[in-house]
Scaffold this motif. Structure first.
Motif, mmCIF file in Angstrom:
data_model
loop_
_atom_site.group_PDB
_atom_site.id
_atom_site.type_symbol
_atom_site.label_atom_id
_atom_site.label_comp_id
_atom_site.label_asym_id
_atom_site.label_seq_id
_atom_site.Cartn_x
_atom_site.Cartn_y
_atom_site.Cartn_z
ATOM 1 N N GLY A 156 6.924 40.421 18.410
ATOM 2 C CA GLY A 156 7.693 40.179 17.205
ATOM 3 C C GLY A 156 7.508 38.746 16.781
ATOM 4 O O GLY A 156 6.455 38.165 16.982
ATOM 5 N N SER A 157 8.552 38.168 16.203
ATOM 6 C CA SER A 157 8.439 36.797 15.737
ATOM 7 C C SER A 157 9.489 35.917 16.399
ATOM 8 O O SER A 157 10.525 36.394 16.854
ATOM 9 N N ASN A 166 19.938 45.219 17.020
ATOM 10 C CA ASN A 166 18.534 45.541 16.726
ATOM 11 C C ASN A 166 17.575 44.867 17.709
ATOM 12 O O ASN A 166 16.374 44.834 17.471
ATOM 13 N N GLU A 167 18.126 44.325 18.827
ATOM 14 C CA GLU A 167 17.352 43.673 19.886
ATOM 15 C C GLU A 167 16.882 42.266 19.512
ATOM 16 O O GLU A 167 16.136 41.651 20.268
ATOM 17 N N SER A 168 17.274 41.748 18.348
ATOM 18 C CA SER A 168 17.015 40.340 18.055
ATOM 19 C C SER A 168 17.883 39.514 18.994
ATOM 20 O O SER A 168 18.933 39.971 19.446
ATOM 21 N N PRO A 206 12.366 41.360 16.923
ATOM 22 C CA PRO A 206 11.349 42.368 17.251
ATOM 23 C C PRO A 206 10.429 42.643 16.062
ATOM 24 O O PRO A 206 10.815 42.453 14.906
ATOM 25 N N ALA A 207 9.237 43.116 16.364
ATOM 26 C CA ALA A 207 8.212 43.351 15.343
ATOM 27 C C ALA A 207 8.679 44.306 14.247
ATOM 28 O O ALA A 207 8.283 44.177 13.094
ATOM 29 N N ASN A 208 9.535 45.260 14.578
ATOM 30 C CA ASN A 208 9.960 46.256 13.590
ATOM 31 C C ASN A 208 11.175 45.804 12.767
ATOM 32 O O ASN A 208 11.714 46.573 11.989
#
Length: 100
Positions: free
Chosen positions: A3-4, A45-47, A65-67
Motif C-alpha cells: 500500500g502507501s 480498513n486496516e490503515s 492498504p493498497a485497496n
C-alpha cells in the motif's frame, strides 16, 4: 503491508495534547494505544496511524492498504486534528509519500 505510506511533520506546540485527544476520540471505534509521546491507531480498513509528539512537532506516519484511498485517509486524519486544534487551525500537513 503493501500500500502507501504517508508522513507529515506538523508544527505545533500542543503535539502531545492533540495526540491524546485524537487517540481518545477514536478509541471508542478503533484499536488505539497511546502515551503522552506516541500513539498508534488502527482503522477498520486496516490503515494505521502512528504518531510521535515532541515539544514543537507532531510527526505522523500513515500506512494505507493498497485497496484504500490514501488521500482520503490523509484528509480524515488532518480534519480531525484541525478540529482539536481549532485555536491554531488549520495546521500545516506537509504530507510526503514514502515507499511502503
Amino acid at each position: 503491508m503493501s500500500g502507501s505510506v504517508s508522513v507529515a511533520r506538523v508544527p505545533t506546540l500542543s503535539a502531545s495534547r492533540y495526540l491524546q485527544q485524537l487517540a481518545k476520540h477514536w478509541s471508542h471505534k478503533m484499536t488505539v494505544t497511546f502515551s503522552e509521546e506516541e500513539g498508534v491507531i488502527t482503522f477498520p480498513n486496516e490503515s494505521r496511524l502512528e504518531m510521535q509528539a515532541s515539544d514543537d512537532t507532531l510527526d505522523l506516519l500513515l500506512h494505507v492498504p493498497a485497496n484504500e484511498d490514501a488521500a482520503r485517509m490523509r484528509d480524515v486524519v488532518a480534519s480531525h486534528l484541525d478540529r482539536f486544534a481549532f485555536r491554531e487551525a488549520p495546521l500545516t500537513f506537509d504530507w510526503q509519500e514514502r515507499a511502503a
